[in-house]
Design a protein around this motif. Structure first.
Motif, short mmCIF file in Angstrom:
data_model
loop_
_atom_site.label_atom_id
_atom_site.label_comp_id
_atom_site.label_asym_id
_atom_site.label_seq_id
_atom_site.Cartn_x
_atom_site.Cartn_y
_atom_site.Cartn_z
N ALA A 20 39.92 37.02 31.78
CA ALA A 20 39.05 38.04 32.09
C ALA A 20 39.22 38.98 32.90
O ALA A 20 40.02 38.55 34.12
N ALA A 21 39.14 40.27 32.83
CA ALA A 21 39.38 41.29 33.85
C ALA A 21 38.78 41.22 35.37
O ALA A 21 37.38 40.78 35.16
N ASP A 22 39.50 41.10 36.49
CA ASP A 22 38.78 40.72 37.60
C ASP A 22 38.29 39.49 37.66
O ASP A 22 37.09 39.32 38.35
N GLY A 23 38.63 38.50 36.95
CA GLY A 23 38.17 37.17 37.00
C GLY A 23 38.42 36.54 38.35
O GLY A 23 39.41 36.91 39.16
N PRO A 24 38.01 35.27 38.78
CA PRO A 24 38.25 34.53 39.52
C PRO A 24 39.59 33.80 39.51
O PRO A 24 40.14 33.71 38.78
N ARG A 25 40.17 33.33 40.86
CA ARG A 25 41.16 32.49 40.98
C ARG A 25 40.71 31.29 40.65
O ARG A 25 39.41 30.87 40.54
N VAL A 26 41.74 30.42 40.01
CA VAL A 26 41.53 29.03 39.58
C VAL A 26 42.53 27.96 40.24
O VAL A 26 43.70 28.29 40.39
N VAL A 27 41.96 26.74 40.71
CA VAL A 27 42.56 25.85 41.19
C VAL A 27 42.54 24.68 40.30
O VAL A 27 41.16 24.20 40.03
N VAL A 28 43.29 24.05 39.59
CA VAL A 28 43.24 22.85 38.72
C VAL A 28 43.47 21.54 39.47
O VAL A 28 44.49 21.50 40.32
N LEU A 29 42.40 20.72 39.34
CA LEU A 29 42.42 19.08 39.60
C LEU A 29 42.72 18.37 38.50
O LEU A 29 41.94 18.59 37.34
N THR A 30 43.38 17.19 38.70
CA THR A 30 43.58 16.22 37.62
C THR A 30 43.70 14.91 38.14
O THR A 30 44.46 14.85 39.34
N MET A 31 43.59 13.79 37.51
CA MET A 31 43.93 12.49 37.97
C MET A 31 45.47 12.12 37.69
O MET A 31 46.09 11.03 38.08
N PHE A 32 45.91 13.01 36.93
CA PHE A 32 47.23 12.69 35.85
C PHE A 32 48.21 13.78 36.66
O PHE A 32 48.20 14.87 36.55
#
Length: 216
Positions: A75-87
């Motif tokens: 998406a244009a001007d979308g938020p930043r994303v930080v990904v979390l995982t158990m693996f």
């Protein structure tokens, strides 16, 4: 106090969502603006709530966190994303970065690492350590003609900057390497993001490898 960082928490387990909410809201410069239990809810919430940063799990029913990350980052001007995982799976990390994520953390990371990742993502300063690049980017990346074509539109100074970004250097370190100011490096990085249609520094690293500019 300066404006708070607006965070959307995405996790299918209610207890973990509550834990992340408490962690975020204990920070004076952050606020949780919403929660989501799966990828589809996350995409919708990101459009409606307009967070600055999305903290998202990988393993969720329906649309998983990686597909949601790709949708949110497109998406244009979308938020930043930080990904979390158990693996700690290399293919997860690469897919997340390829999709535009600004960070990738294990759920057992220290709380300070989680809040630091949110701040770094919000500031657009997330970097990849060289060992992460060697371990994750190199085995999965494949040369891309489209990326090589975009690289033809950058200047020599921008090319040098991209190479140093791919090596994991911060803006301050790049400025020292190129004998320019920090503001100048920020300008170069901003132009690279635009010209290479990248959403984050992580995607710049992927582009540097896809184009063949940097090799293992």
């Amino acid at each position: 106090m300066s404006e708070q960082i607006r965070v959307l928490v995405v996790e299918d387990q209610q207890l973990l969502r509550a834990t992340f909410r408490m962690l975020i809201e204990n920070e004076p410069d952050m606020v949780v603006v919403g929660e989501a239990a799966d990828g589809r809810e996350a995409v919708t919430a990101a459009q409606v709530l307009i967070p600055d940063v999305v903290l998202i799990d990988v393993q969720m029913p329906g649309m998983d966190g990686l597909d949601a990350t790709e949708a949110i980052c497109s998406a244009a001007d979308g938020p930043r994303v930080v990904v979390l995982t158990m693996f700690d799976r290399d293919e997860y990390i690469f897919r997340a970065l390829r999709a535009g994520a600004s960070g990738f953390l294990l759920k057992n990371s220290p709380p300070a690492d989680v809040t630091r990742a949110v701040r770094e993502a919000h500031a657009g300063n997330a970097t990849l350590a060289p060992e992460v690049v060697r371990k994750v980017i190199t085995p999965y990346v494949r040369p891309a003609n489209e990326t090589r074509a975009r690289l033809k539109g950058i200047t020599e100074r921008e090319r040098e900057t991209l190479t140093l970004v791919a090596r994991g250097l911060s803006n301050e370190e790049i400025a020292a390497e190129l004998f320019v100011t920090h503001a100048t490096v920020r300008t170069y990085v901003s132009r690279l993001l635009t010209k290479l249609q990248a959403r984050s520094r992580a995607q710049l690293v992927v582009a540097a490898y896809e184009s063949g500019l940097v090799r293992a």
